[in-house]
Design a protein around this motif. Structure first.
Motif: not given
Length: 150
Positions: A5-26
């Motif tokens: 599910h490549e699209e899910c992997l890309t979303r996972r990567y982007l979500l991780d990068r976005l949330t780390e900017n705000y101090g969140f963890y998925i």
């Protein structure tokens, strides 16, 4: 071809990068909330040239049997805490057992219904990887086992 599910992997990567900017963890734990439910998995759909072009029930059986002989090898890279998800309930096989079958959503490896109807060509779906598994390690072990059977 290996599709995790490549699209899910890309979303996972982007979500991780976005949330780390705000101090969140998925949390990708396969069963973050305990209870009577199926948990979170990352099914791996895979095929190779022989499966897509030549096919045959014997080829698919050989590949599935090779996976059944390598349960521990696969579970070692399919994600932490996967035993909490792979209980044999809720459309999962037990973590220490192996099964495969056509359209069997409770099997370790599901053979899509289209494979036999298309003359035993197509792909397989390994339903065991956990949501927190490393897709590159999962892909590597799937490729290794598949190549050993062809």
């Amino acid at each position: 071809m290996l599709a995790l599910h490549e699209e899910c992997l890309t979303r996972r990567y982007l979500l991780d990068r976005l949330t780390e900017n705000y101090g969140f963890y998925i949390e990708y734990h396969p069963k973050p909330i305990k209870g009577d439910w199926n948990g979170s998995g990352m099914h791996a759909n895979f095929s190779n040239g022989a499966m897509r072009d030549v096919g045959g029930k014997e080829l698919f059986d050989n590949i599935c049997e090779a996976f059944g002989k390598n349960i521990q090898k696969h579970m070692a890279v399919y994600g932490a805490h996967n035993e909490e998800r792979l209980t044999g309930l809720h459309e999962t096989q037990s973590i220490d057992q192996f099964s495969y079958g056509v359209s069997d959503r409770g099997a370790s490896i599901r053979v899509p219904a289209t494979v036999p109807t298309d003359g035993w060509v197509g792909r397989l779906e390994d339903r065991r990887p956990a949501s927190n598994g490393d897709p590159y390690k999962i892909g590597a072990v799937i490729i290794s086992t598949t190549k050993s059977a062809c």
